[in-house]
Design a protein around this motif. Structure first.
Motif, short mmCIF file in Angstrom:
data_model
loop_
_atom_site.label_atom_id
_atom_site.label_comp_id
_atom_site.label_asym_id
_atom_site.label_seq_id
_atom_site.Cartn_x
_atom_site.Cartn_y
_atom_site.Cartn_z
N LEU A 108 91.72 -66.40 -0.49
CA LEU A 108 92.19 -66.14 -1.84
C LEU A 108 93.51 -65.98 -1.97
CD1 LEU A 108 88.97 -64.04 -3.27
CD2 LEU A 108 89.36 -66.47 -3.72
N GLN A 109 94.18 -65.41 -0.92
CA GLN A 109 95.51 -65.06 -0.83
C GLN A 109 96.23 -66.66 -0.99
OE1 GLN A 109 96.38 -62.71 2.34
NE2 GLN A 109 95.68 -60.73 1.27
N GLU A 110 95.53 -67.60 -0.19
CA GLU A 110 96.27 -68.77 0.13
C GLU A 110 95.83 -69.73 -1.27
OE1 GLU A 110 94.64 -72.40 2.91
OE2 GLU A 110 95.73 -70.70 4.28
N HIS A 111 94.81 -69.59 -1.69
CA HIS A 111 94.58 -70.50 -2.65
C HIS A 111 94.75 -69.95 -4.36
CE1 HIS A 111 92.52 -72.21 0.51
NE2 HIS A 111 92.46 -73.41 -0.11
N GLU A 112 95.06 -68.72 -4.52
CA GLU A 112 95.05 -67.91 -5.96
C GLU A 112 96.82 -67.69 -6.01
OE1 GLU A 112 92.93 -67.86 -8.17
OE2 GLU A 112 91.15 -68.44 -6.84
N GLU A 113 96.96 -67.82 -7.22
CA GLU A 113 98.53 -67.51 -7.65
C GLU A 113 98.68 -66.05 -7.33
OE1 GLU A 113 99.41 -68.67 -11.45
OE2 GLU A 113 98.98 -71.05 -11.07
N THR A 114 97.85 -65.14 -7.77
CA THR A 114 98.00 -63.82 -7.68
C THR A 114 97.12 -62.84 -6.58
OG1 THR A 114 96.32 -63.39 -9.17
CG2 THR A 114 98.84 -63.39 -9.91
N PRO A 115 97.42 -61.88 -5.68
CA PRO A 115 96.61 -61.43 -4.84
C PRO A 115 95.19 -60.98 -5.49
CG PRO A 115 98.96 -60.65 -4.53
CD PRO A 115 98.82 -61.37 -6.03
N PRO A 116 94.16 -61.27 -4.79
CA PRO A 116 92.93 -60.94 -5.30
C PRO A 116 92.90 -59.33 -5.41
CG PRO A 116 92.66 -61.42 -3.11
CD PRO A 116 93.92 -61.72 -3.29
N SER A 117 92.07 -58.74 -6.55
CA SER A 117 91.97 -57.46 -6.57
C SER A 117 90.56 -56.82 -5.84
CB SER A 117 91.71 -56.86 -8.24
OG SER A 117 90.74 -57.55 -8.58
N LYS A 118 90.52 -55.62 -5.46
CA LYS A 118 89.40 -55.07 -4.96
C LYS A 118 88.20 -55.47 -5.70
CE LYS A 118 87.47 -50.93 -2.70
NZ LYS A 118 87.63 -49.75 -2.06
N SER A 119 88.32 -55.32 -7.00
CA SER A 119 86.85 -55.50 -7.54
C SER A 119 86.48 -56.95 -7.86
CB SER A 119 87.28 -55.03 -9.19
OG SER A 119 88.30 -55.72 -9.70
N VAL A 120 87.29 -57.94 -7.61
CA VAL A 120 87.18 -59.33 -7.43
C VAL A 120 86.57 -59.65 -6.31
CG1 VAL A 120 87.93 -61.52 -7.48
CG2 VAL A 120 88.94 -60.03 -9.26
#
Length: 282
Positions: A108-120
């Protein structure tokens, strides 16, 4: 049957050299046929969790994470249907669900614009169909369903077992016409930390007075006894719950003693409340 400290130590030592798989549990049962499956599974889970806590840091260095991620990419590149993540977790001796979390976060860090949250992340682990990559979703699913010590599936099972034991205990108290207050009733009175049940009329068990009962759906080794003492039992005393029970492990003169009966519910009511669940502890 009663599980002695020596028998427990033998089981725990045996677990040092086996991976956390269902196959290992079957081998454990074959080696210790006199012990129940529930007892062995509970000890197995606790000992493995201790191991994970000791080795957790080395799996979360930036070098380790990048190495695992590249190995995952290479593996699924060759065969996306193979259990790449599960085999990787077993190879490096790490819980499959925790390995899945590492790879999912890195993806997700590589493919999303923002760092993923723990809840996600937690939501995706509970429901891998939410993961935007189908191959990774399948890999995560394989890890979750094959992990017998960690992950959302195990958490649900533990929660259900804990609730079941409390219901069984409540039913036995009602059956024996014992007056009690449960956690919900105590919280309604303003208590924040409470035992599962406080007996409004204490009872005598083998020469000792029982004021409260705490049910735990896990094996009670000495380490967990000390942890529960620190996190819960001292606060019960400070709230004047009048704790005075028997101990087979440790006694705290002048203030508190904790009851740890062999393979019985803590602070059991002699022959009235017995064997709420097998494998309770030492």
């Amino acid at each position: 049957m009663i599980l002695t400290k020596a028998q427990y130590d033998e089981i725990a030592q045996c677990l040092v050299s086996v991976p956390p798989t269902r196959q290992s549990l079957r081998k454990l049962k074959q080696r210790f046929p006199s012990q129940s499956q529930a007892t062995l599974l509970s000890i197995f889970s606790q000992e493995y969790q201790k191991h994970i806590k000791r080795t957790h840091a080395k799996h979360h260095t930036s070098e380790a994470i990048e190495s695992y991620y590249q190995r995952y990419l290479n593996g699924v590149g060759k065969n996306g249907a193979a259990p790449v993540l599960l085999e990787l977790a077993n190879e490096v001796d790490y819980a499959p669900s925790l390995m899945a979390r590492i790879i999912l976060e890195r993806f997700l860090q590589e493919h999303e614009e923002t760092p993923p949250s723990k809840s996600v992340i937690n939501s995706m682990l509970r429901d891998p169909s939410q993961i935007p990559d189908g191959v990774l979703a399948n890999q995560v699913y394989q890890c979750v369903v094959n992990d017998c010590c960690y992950g959302p599936l195990v958490d649900c099972i533990k929660h259900a077992i804990g609730h079941e034991h409390e219901v069984l205990l409540r039913d036995l108290l009602l059956e024996k016409n014992l007056s009690f207050l449960d956690e919900d009733q105590l919280r309604a009175k303003g208590y924040d930390k409470t035992p599962d049940f406080i007996l409004q009329v204490p009872v005598a068990v083998e020469g000792h007075i029982i004021h409260w009962i705490e049910s735990k759906a896990s094996f009670g080794d000495e380490c967990s006894h000390h942890a529960y003492l620190h996190d819960q039992f001292w606060s019960y005393w400070n709230r004047d719950y009048q704790i005075a029970t028997e101990t087979t492990c440790n006694t705290y003169p002048g203030k508190l003693s904790i009851c740890f009966p062999n393979l019985e519910v803590w602070a059991r009511l002699s022959h009235l409340l017995v064997r709420i669940y097998p494998g309770a502890g030492l």
